[in-house]
Design a protein around this motif. Sequence first.
Motif, PDB file in Angstrom:
ATOM      1  N   ASP A   1      14.216 -36.475  22.202  1.00  0.00           N
ATOM      2  CA  ASP A   1      15.638 -36.704  22.416  1.00  0.00           C
ATOM      3  C   ASP A   1      16.116 -35.637  23.398  1.00  0.00           C
ATOM      4  O   ASP A   1      16.205 -34.456  23.045  1.00  0.00           O
TER       5      ASP A   1
ATOM      6  N   TYR B   1      18.789 -34.756  24.468  1.00  0.00           N
ATOM      7  CA  TYR B   1      20.050 -34.073  24.181  1.00  0.00           C
ATOM      8  C   TYR B   1      19.972 -33.220  22.917  1.00  0.00           C
ATOM      9  O   TYR B   1      20.979 -32.786  22.381  1.00  0.00           O
ATOM     10  N   ARG B   2      18.753 -33.031  22.398  1.00  0.00           N
ATOM     11  CA  ARG B   2      18.545 -32.227  21.198  1.00  0.00           C
ATOM     12  C   ARG B   2      17.779 -30.963  21.598  1.00  0.00           C
ATOM     13  O   ARG B   2      17.028 -30.967  22.565  1.00  0.00           O
ATOM     14  N   GLU B   3      17.967 -29.868  20.885  1.00  0.00           N
ATOM     15  CA  GLU B   3      17.179 -28.663  21.141  1.00  0.00           C
ATOM     16  C   GLU B   3      16.393 -28.304  19.888  1.00  0.00           C
ATOM     17  O   GLU B   3      17.002 -28.055  18.865  1.00  0.00           O
TER      18      GLU B   3
ATOM     19  N   PRO C   1      14.006 -30.598  22.500  1.00  0.00           N
ATOM     20  CA  PRO C   1      14.026 -32.031  22.780  1.00  0.00           C
ATOM     21  C   PRO C   1      12.826 -32.776  22.207  1.00  0.00           C
ATOM     22  O   PRO C   1      12.907 -33.978  21.991  1.00  0.00           O
TER      23      PRO C   1
ATOM     24  N   PRO D   1      26.712 -33.026  33.830  1.00  0.00           N
ATOM     25  CA  PRO D   1      26.254 -32.225  32.693  1.00  0.00           C
ATOM     26  C   PRO D   1      24.805 -31.762  32.867  1.00  0.00           C
ATOM     27  O   PRO D   1      23.990 -32.472  33.454  1.00  0.00           O
TER      28      PRO D   1
ATOM     29  N   VAL E   1      21.135 -31.208  31.467  1.00  0.00           N
ATOM     30  CA  VAL E   1      20.252 -31.710  30.413  1.00  0.00           C
ATOM     31  C   VAL E   1      19.023 -30.813  30.425  1.00  0.00           C
ATOM     32  O   VAL E   1      18.366 -30.685  31.457  1.00  0.00           O
TER      33      VAL E   1
ATOM     34  N   ILE F   1      17.130 -39.159  32.882  1.00  0.00           N
ATOM     35  CA  ILE F   1      17.995 -38.041  32.490  1.00  0.00           C
ATOM     36  C   ILE F   1      18.457 -37.275  33.729  1.00  0.00           C
ATOM     37  O   ILE F   1      17.887 -37.395  34.814  1.00  0.00           O
TER      38      ILE F   1
ATOM     39  N   ASP G   1      23.759 -40.280  34.511  1.00  0.00           N
ATOM     40  CA  ASP G   1      23.011 -41.153  33.596  1.00  0.00           C
ATOM     41  C   ASP G   1      21.541 -41.315  33.998  1.00  0.00           C
ATOM     42  O   ASP G   1      20.938 -42.368  33.781  1.00  0.00           O
TER      43      ASP G   1
END
Lengths: 248, 342
Positions: free
Chosen positions: A197, A199-201, A203, B125, B127, B139, B143
């Motif tokens: 993911d 957007y997760r840390e 990822p 943003p 990422v 990513i 988008d």
Amino acid sequence: MYDQPRLLPAGDSALVVEFGNEIAPEVNARIRSFTQILEEQALAGIVELVPTYRSVLVHYDPLQIDPRELEEKIKELTGSLADIELAAPEVTMVPVCYGGEFGPDLDHVCQHTGLSAEEVIQLHTGTNYLIYMLGFTPGFSYLGGMDERLATPRLKTPRTHIPAGSVGIAGKQTGIYPIDSPGGWQLIGRTPLKLYDPYREPPVLLKAGNYVRFVPITKAEYEEIAASVAAGTYEVQQEPLTEEGTAQ
Amino acid sequence: MTKILEVITPGLLTTIQDRGRHGYQAFGMPVAGAVDEFALRVANILVGNPEGAAALEMTLLGPKLKVLAPVKVALTGADLGARINGAEFPRWETVAVNPGDEISFTAAREGCRAYLAVAGGIDVPEVMGSRATYLRGKIGGIDGRALKAGDVLSAGSLQERNLPTGTRLAEGLIPKYSSAITLRVIPGPQDDHFTEAGLETFFQSEYTVTTEADRMGYRLQGPTIEHKEGADIISDGIPLGAVQVPGHGLPIVMLADRQTTGGYPKIATVCSVDLSLIGQAKPGDTVRFATIGREEALQLLQDRETALKKWKDSLPRATGRSWNFQISIAGQRFSTYVEEIR
């Protein structure tokens, strides 16, 4: 495994530190030790380390660190790798719902191997798989240790779309698709966990040098876990590796 | 956050790129980032940004962009025939644009990838610590995709200093992109997987860039390179600029979007200062390989960085005070722009 690692230049900004010429747990353990002590040194100019089956690619910034100095430092560090005490690797529990719509090739694997569905699931969940390396696509783990009785060739015609979380067998390997992608592995089940993911840390859930253990779950449990993963409340189950059940 | 550019037409492949996503290769995440990092860095310096701010990477056929707010911009890299309101858009130079101005591109004349930086950087943003678009992973950037018509880009607040318009990269540092290049490579890490004859073929032959040349890598066509035994190795890490040779014997130069690991032997690795040359090569261009030692490659890199820093340190600064004068001389009206520098 080599007595001393080979240092191979990979251009002017990267260096291969090669520990052997085989895929083996001992070589992987050496790589894990090396990665750990090099990270602990926190040398200025090291950009990142990429551990793989039998070597570590050290990406460095040559404007910050002279590669000859780096090589000297690495030789110094690798002299005593065998003596390094490593913390026990973690085993990550990966719940998998086998068969049905999530494992459309389970029947084919049964036919090919002559095993029943229960036997396939038992053998597949009955071991801790060593994560040799990650690569190919973000979060894809190369696992070692599958029972050879499960070996099944890839599909003759690859699928164009395999959902993320699918668990499959290809020859003597088993693995998990971290993202939706095309592919030719025999799909035997699916995990509701998000291996990747962005957007997760961190990822990516799995880490090279650690282990994976598959845990069979029902369709209802799958839905339940999937909902808590989506809500961000699921806690991934991890435990330190014990000797029992470890693939050699 | 000021809206600064609207995309009228996106061009062939226009993406938002910075210096890439470092620190996640161990998880299988490619670095991405500008293919021609030097050009990206210079574009950012010219608008007073940190060198790694996000900018546009444009490929062969550039976009058509409408300016929405007054902003300083800089265009570097390939000559894609850039225009501002139909007049030539000078490359490697700080330029001020105003609302209503139209930036367009006619045709590629030299090189493959141009970079457009805006003061403050392009605001999208981060990422995993980077704004770079990684197309296959969907990513970064907007988008995770290439720009399309109707996108509106905003400027960030990364500008560190205000350089006067007309600031120009030192002439000696402006690269020339040829359609016949020689890449200097450091042999290895798996040059020992090739026969003497194979190595000779590699270093003595001329290769042509095929149409399978993208941000991930450039496939080359030419004489096949002989392996010693088999073309498979146990998968290992792939450095930027690696020249891998699969079983078909033809070289592939691995670039920004390359996968982190692979199982083909790498005969050699392009030295850092020559990465721009391959990143600016187009299908049909020819490539030769010449060997260079690591020490020499690093000396070239250090020399270039020293020269770049010397130029950067010598730059004047605009105070931010400026005036527009309308002057009439012999009945003809002229618009002039005066900027205070120190």
